[in-house]
Design a protein around this motif. Structure first.
Motif, PDB file in Angstrom:
ATOM      1  N   HIS A  33      51.907   8.360  54.372  1.00  0.00           N
ATOM      2  CA  HIS A  33      51.598   9.216  55.521  1.00  0.00           C
ATOM      3  C   HIS A  33      51.509  10.670  55.075  1.00  0.00           C
ATOM      4  CE1 HIS A  33      51.852   6.558  59.113  1.00  0.00           C
ATOM      5  NE2 HIS A  33      52.380   5.766  58.210  1.00  0.00           N
ATOM      6  N   ARG A  34      50.421  10.972  54.407  1.00  0.00           N
ATOM      7  CA  ARG A  34      50.140  12.337  53.986  1.00  0.00           C
ATOM      8  C   ARG A  34      48.922  12.858  54.739  1.00  0.00           C
ATOM      9  NH1 ARG A  34      50.549  10.203  48.172  1.00  0.00           N
ATOM     10  NH2 ARG A  34      52.783  10.263  47.724  1.00  0.00           N
ATOM     11  N   VAL A  35      48.717  14.155  54.645  1.00  0.00           N
ATOM     12  CA  VAL A  35      47.564  14.754  55.302  1.00  0.00           C
ATOM     13  C   VAL A  35      46.285  14.202  54.678  1.00  0.00           C
ATOM     14  CG1 VAL A  35      46.354  16.913  55.798  1.00  0.00           C
ATOM     15  CG2 VAL A  35      48.853  16.845  55.832  1.00  0.00           C
ATOM     16  N   ARG A  36      45.351  13.773  55.531  1.00  0.00           N
ATOM     17  CA  ARG A  36      44.099  13.215  55.030  1.00  0.00           C
ATOM     18  C   ARG A  36      43.283  14.288  54.313  1.00  0.00           C
ATOM     19  NH1 ARG A  36      44.181   7.640  55.103  1.00  0.00           N
ATOM     20  NH2 ARG A  36      44.779   6.852  57.151  1.00  0.00           N
ATOM     21  N   GLU A  37      42.518  13.827  53.319  1.00  0.00           N
ATOM     22  CA  GLU A  37      41.606  14.732  52.616  1.00  0.00           C
ATOM     23  C   GLU A  37      40.560  15.259  53.589  1.00  0.00           C
ATOM     24  OE1 GLU A  37      38.803  14.655  48.591  1.00  0.00           O
ATOM     25  OE2 GLU A  37      39.931  12.889  49.226  1.00  0.00           O
ATOM     26  N   ARG A  38      40.142  16.512  53.397  1.00  0.00           N
ATOM     27  CA  ARG A  38      39.152  17.123  54.282  1.00  0.00           C
ATOM     28  C   ARG A  38      37.814  16.394  54.157  1.00  0.00           C
ATOM     29  NH1 ARG A  38      35.759  22.052  53.624  1.00  0.00           N
ATOM     30  NH2 ARG A  38      35.173  22.754  55.708  1.00  0.00           N
ATOM     31  N   VAL A  39      37.242  16.045  55.297  1.00  0.00           N
ATOM     32  CA  VAL A  39      35.955  15.351  55.316  1.00  0.00           C
ATOM     33  C   VAL A  39      34.917  16.232  55.992  1.00  0.00           C
ATOM     34  CG1 VAL A  39      37.113  13.121  55.394  1.00  0.00           C
ATOM     35  CG2 VAL A  39      36.378  14.190  57.522  1.00  0.00           C
ATOM     36  N   MET A  40      33.649  15.996  55.621  1.00  0.00           N
ATOM     37  CA  MET A  40      32.529  16.739  56.182  1.00  0.00           C
ATOM     38  C   MET A  40      31.387  15.777  56.461  1.00  0.00           C
ATOM     39  SD  MET A  40      32.538  20.143  53.744  1.00  0.00           S
ATOM     40  CE  MET A  40      32.460  19.121  52.260  1.00  0.00           C
ATOM     41  N   ARG A  41      30.390  16.237  57.206  1.00  0.00           N
ATOM     42  CA  ARG A  41      29.258  15.388  57.575  1.00  0.00           C
ATOM     43  C   ARG A  41      28.485  14.901  56.353  1.00  0.00           C
ATOM     44  NH1 ARG A  41      27.082  14.972  62.474  1.00  0.00           N
ATOM     45  NH2 ARG A  41      28.115  16.896  63.137  1.00  0.00           N
ATOM     46  N   ARG A  42      28.457  15.702  55.292  1.00  0.00           N
ATOM     47  CA  ARG A  42      27.667  15.358  54.111  1.00  0.00           C
ATOM     48  C   ARG A  42      28.464  14.569  53.071  1.00  0.00           C
ATOM     49  NH1 ARG A  42      22.940  17.871  53.154  1.00  0.00           N
ATOM     50  NH2 ARG A  42      23.310  17.819  50.919  1.00  0.00           N
ATOM     51  N   THR A  43      29.654  14.104  53.442  1.00  0.00           N
ATOM     52  CA  THR A  43      30.445  13.269  52.526  1.00  0.00           C
ATOM     53  C   THR A  43      30.752  11.945  53.213  1.00  0.00           C
ATOM     54  OG1 THR A  43      32.455  14.388  53.306  1.00  0.00           O
ATOM     55  CG2 THR A  43      31.488  15.157  51.232  1.00  0.00           C
ATOM     56  N   PRO A  44      29.964  10.889  52.946  1.00  0.00           N
ATOM     57  CA  PRO A  44      30.250   9.580  53.538  1.00  0.00           C
ATOM     58  C   PRO A  44      31.637   9.090  53.111  1.00  0.00           C
ATOM     59  CG  PRO A  44      28.066   9.635  52.533  1.00  0.00           C
ATOM     60  CD  PRO A  44      28.773  10.880  52.091  1.00  0.00           C
ATOM     61  N   ALA A  95      31.998  14.325  61.209  1.00  0.00           N
ATOM     62  CA  ALA A  95      31.708  15.752  61.077  1.00  0.00           C
ATOM     63  C   ALA A  95      32.908  16.524  60.564  1.00  0.00           C
ATOM     64  CB  ALA A  95      31.255  16.319  62.423  1.00  0.00           C
ATOM     65  N   ASN A  96      34.122  16.072  60.918  1.00  0.00           N
ATOM     66  CA  ASN A  96      35.343  16.736  60.488  1.00  0.00           C
ATOM     67  C   ASN A  96      36.514  15.775  60.645  1.00  0.00           C
ATOM     68  OD1 ASN A  96      36.118  16.912  63.347  1.00  0.00           O
ATOM     69  ND2 ASN A  96      34.615  18.585  63.442  1.00  0.00           N
ATOM     70  N   ASN A  97      37.706  16.237  60.300  1.00  0.00           N
ATOM     71  CA  ASN A  97      38.880  15.378  60.348  1.00  0.00           C
ATOM     72  C   ASN A  97      39.290  15.028  61.780  1.00  0.00           C
ATOM     73  OD1 ASN A  97      39.097  16.820  57.578  1.00  0.00           O
ATOM     74  ND2 ASN A  97      40.574  15.151  57.436  1.00  0.00           N
TER      75      ASN A  97
END
Length: 211
Positions: A33-44, A95-97
């Motif tokens: 249970h750690r903070v999820r990695e940052r996600v963006m629209r251009r990273t499937p 699009a985001n977390n």
């Protein structure tokens, strides 16, 4: 006025917060249970999660599709899926977390409640951010042809528990994969599943991303 005393809750004999307290993990190491990695629209993203019960059947397939539709209502783009004996693979975009959190919560809760078997999800979903064309292509092929991996080379038909047959040019994708791994895959009819369309990062790249 005297000095105020402070209670040290870490050294208490009973109750309070102290080292080693709390419920111990009783199953596999799972996903911390750690903070999820940052996600963006251009990273499937490649996501998978496991259950304590058999889920590879028609009822669970319909249930998964309903859960995916609920997740899409929260902005989560579910591009591909594969339903295996006790786990689910997804290729998604967010699009985001915040969208990821709301969409996946909706999807997993809908699926688990539909099973009506109590707490059946074993652990948090596993998330892998896909970076680059090669990594994305490998992940998509892994999800679409996941049944071949589990059947250890005896796989001779398209998996009807995946989104593979929903691709417009699925025959070309299937033939290309079959030639690469040197097997024959028979294409049978299966229930059609509507894939994500529109301004999706993956859908704009089309067939060349899969092959």
């Amino acid at each position: 006025m005297g000095k105020q005393l402070q209670l040290n809750v870490y050294k208490a004999n009973k109750g309070g917060r102290r080292p080693g307290s709390g419920r111990k993990r009783v199953h596999s190491k799972g996903v911390a249970h750690r903070v999820r990695e940052r996600v963006m629209r251009r990273t499937p993203l490649h996501i998978n999660f496991k259950y304590r019960t058999l889920i590879r059947n028609k009822f669970c397939l319909r249930l998964l599709k309903r859960a995916i539709l609920n997740a899409r209502a929260h902005g989560l783009r579910v591009m591909h899926f594969s339903l295996q004996s006790n786990h689910v693979h997804l290729i998604i975009e967010a699009a985001n977390n915040q969208v990821l959190t709301k969409g996946m919560r909706s999807l997993t809760v809908t699926f688990a409640k539909g099973l009506n078997k109590g707490r059946v999800q074993i652990e948090r979903y596993h998330l892998h951010v896909l970076r680059g064309l090669r990594e994305t292509k490998n992940a998509i092929q892994y999800v679409l042809f996941n049944q071949h991996k589990h059947e250890k080379g005896t796989y001779t038909r398209v998996d009807e528990y995946s989104s593979l047959l929903s691709l417009k040019e699925n025959r070309k994708v299937i033939q290309h994969y079959a030639q690469r791994v040197k097997i024959t895959i028979e294409i049978k009819r299966a229930e059609f599943w509507e894939l994500e369309v529109g301004r999706s990062y993956l859908s704009r790249r089309g067939l060349e991303l899969l092959t």
